[in-house]
Motif scaffolding. Structure first.
Motif, mmCIF file in Angstrom:
data_model
loop_
_atom_site.group_PDB
_atom_site.id
_atom_site.type_symbol
_atom_site.label_atom_id
_atom_site.label_comp_id
_atom_site.label_asym_id
_atom_site.label_seq_id
_atom_site.Cartn_x
_atom_site.Cartn_y
_atom_site.Cartn_z
ATOM 1 N N LEU A 41 0.810 8.555 0.403
ATOM 2 C CA LEU A 41 -0.583 8.411 0.841
ATOM 3 C C LEU A 41 -1.178 9.763 1.199
ATOM 4 C CD1 LEU A 41 -2.981 6.596 1.581
ATOM 5 C CD2 LEU A 41 -1.993 6.368 3.871
ATOM 6 N N PRO A 45 -7.581 5.345 5.355
ATOM 7 C CA PRO A 45 -6.394 6.171 5.142
ATOM 8 C C PRO A 45 -6.327 7.391 6.051
ATOM 9 C CG PRO A 45 -7.930 6.385 3.296
ATOM 10 C CD PRO A 45 -8.414 5.254 4.135
ATOM 11 N N GLU A 46 -7.477 7.983 6.390
ATOM 12 C CA GLU A 46 -7.454 9.167 7.248
ATOM 13 C C GLU A 46 -6.940 8.822 8.647
ATOM 14 O OE1 GLU A 46 -10.076 8.176 5.524
ATOM 15 O OE2 GLU A 46 -10.516 9.752 4.048
ATOM 16 N N TRP A 96 0.853 -1.188 0.000
ATOM 17 C CA TRP A 96 0.000 0.000 0.000
ATOM 18 C C TRP A 96 0.887 1.235 0.000
ATOM 19 C CZ3 TRP A 96 0.276 -3.547 3.928
ATOM 20 C CH2 TRP A 96 0.825 -3.130 5.141
ATOM 21 N N TYR A 135 -5.032 6.278 9.385
ATOM 22 C CA TYR A 135 -3.632 5.902 9.177
ATOM 23 C C TYR A 135 -2.753 7.152 9.159
ATOM 24 C CZ TYR A 135 0.178 3.150 6.966
ATOM 25 O OH TYR A 135 1.369 2.514 6.667
ATOM 26 N N ASP A 149 2.258 4.753 1.173
ATOM 27 C CA ASP A 149 2.513 5.089 2.569
ATOM 28 C C ASP A 149 3.066 6.508 2.655
ATOM 29 O OD1 ASP A 149 2.879 4.166 5.413
ATOM 30 O OD2 ASP A 149 4.982 4.549 4.959
ATOM 31 N N VAL A 170 -4.593 11.511 -0.549
ATOM 32 C CA VAL A 170 -5.802 11.938 0.164
ATOM 33 C C VAL A 170 -5.984 13.446 0.096
ATOM 34 C CG1 VAL A 170 -6.941 11.972 2.417
ATOM 35 C CG2 VAL A 170 -5.686 9.933 1.701
ATOM 36 N N CYS A 182 -4.217 1.087 -0.901
ATOM 37 C CA CYS A 182 -4.044 1.953 0.256
ATOM 38 C C CYS A 182 -4.677 1.292 1.470
ATOM 39 C CB CYS A 182 -4.664 3.329 0.008
ATOM 40 S SG CYS A 182 -6.471 3.347 0.064
ATOM 41 N N PRO A 183 -4.389 1.765 2.680
ATOM 42 C CA PRO A 183 -5.084 1.249 3.869
ATOM 43 C C PRO A 183 -6.582 1.480 3.754
ATOM 44 C CG PRO A 183 -3.156 2.537 4.494
ATOM 45 C CD PRO A 183 -3.362 2.760 3.030
#
Length: 274
Positions: free
Chosen positions: A53, A243-244, A47, A246, A49, A57, A239-240
């Protein structure tokens, strides 16, 4: 995500179309796609990172001043990826950077390096010039469960004092430079495996960057899996699943832009070859 007007202003200020930085980002985008293809073909988990990431977002793609990319993989998947790429290393469009392919690479993570660019961190000038591969990079960080925090802190300190600072020839560490190969062998083949045997079952639902990585990043398994996908520069990457959350664990208030000073961007020398 930021407003369209704010995104346009930042693009114009930092990475307008045709700029060296924007060309670098588009090359990195192709590198991420190459990695995604390999992982999907072989059933490997990864994913995006860190800043990659965050860029996905908050900006819908690269942070405008960013010049590298980061991904995470469970350590077993990262080792499998290394094995796959080492079998055909010379014919890959991008180079796999690990200690087996680059004697100047001493870190416990691996990287995908571009063969048609030059990318040099001035802060690590001496250590970077020892490396065989110096192109644009996608860092690939191993992550695992059951990490003991005191041991992670100790491993990070050992990495800094026995590897990173001697290789960079920091003041007071010059005399240790000849001992770096021995220190690397001891850490990779004795210290880190020993720490893994002391795994904490109570932390089995928490993921952490692997031993030896000189920064901490802890995430509940439920914030990562099952993996989701996210749009990035018109493409889609893993992605996770949250994501927020994370990003909040990594950065705190990640929605705020950093000050418009030296905290934006890296001090690097960058050149893109055709």
């Amino acid at each position: 995500m930021l407003s369209e007007e704010k995104l346009r202003q930042l693009r114009q200020q930092y990475n307008p179309d045709g700029s060296q930085l924007r060309r670098a980002q588009l090359r990195l985008l192709d590198m991420l796609s190459f990695l995604d293809d390999i992982c999907r073909a072989h059933g490997l988990l990864y994913w995006i990172d860190s800043g990659t990431l965050l860029g996905a977002v908050r900006h819908g793609g690269f942070i405008p001043w960013d010049d590298d990319a980061d991904v995470c993989m469970p350590i077993v998947d990262m080792l499998r990826l290394r094995e796959i790429m080492l079998k055909d290393a010379d014919r890959q469009p991008y180079a796999l950077q690990c200690h087996e392919t680059d004697a100047g690479h001493w870190q416990p993570w691996i990287a995908l390096r571009d063969r048609r660019s030059f990318y040099l961190h001035h802060a690590a000038l001496l250590s970077e010039r020892e490396k065989r591969f110096r192109g644009l990079q996608v860092d690939i960080f191993p992550i695992e469960k059951g990490i003991r925090q005191p041991l992670h802190s100790l491993a990070s300190a050992l990495n800094r004092h026995l590897l990173l600072r001697p290789v960079m020839q920091r003041h007071g560490y010059h005399w240790m430079r000849p001992f770096v190969p021995v220190a690397h062998q001891v850490l990779e083949h004795t210290v880190y495996p020993l720490f893994r045997k002391l795994r904490r079952s109570s932390d089995s639902a928490v993921y952490e960057k692997a031993y030896g990585i000189p920064f901490s990043s802890r995430h509940p398994e439920a914030d990562i899996f099952p993996l989701a996908t996210i749009g990035f520069e018109g493409r889609t990457f893993c992605c996770p699943c949250h994501p927020e959350a994370y990003l909040s664990a990594m950065y705190g208030d990640w929605q705020e832009l950093p000050p418009a000073d030296g905290s934006r961007g890296h001090d690097v020398e960058l050149m893109i070859y055709e």
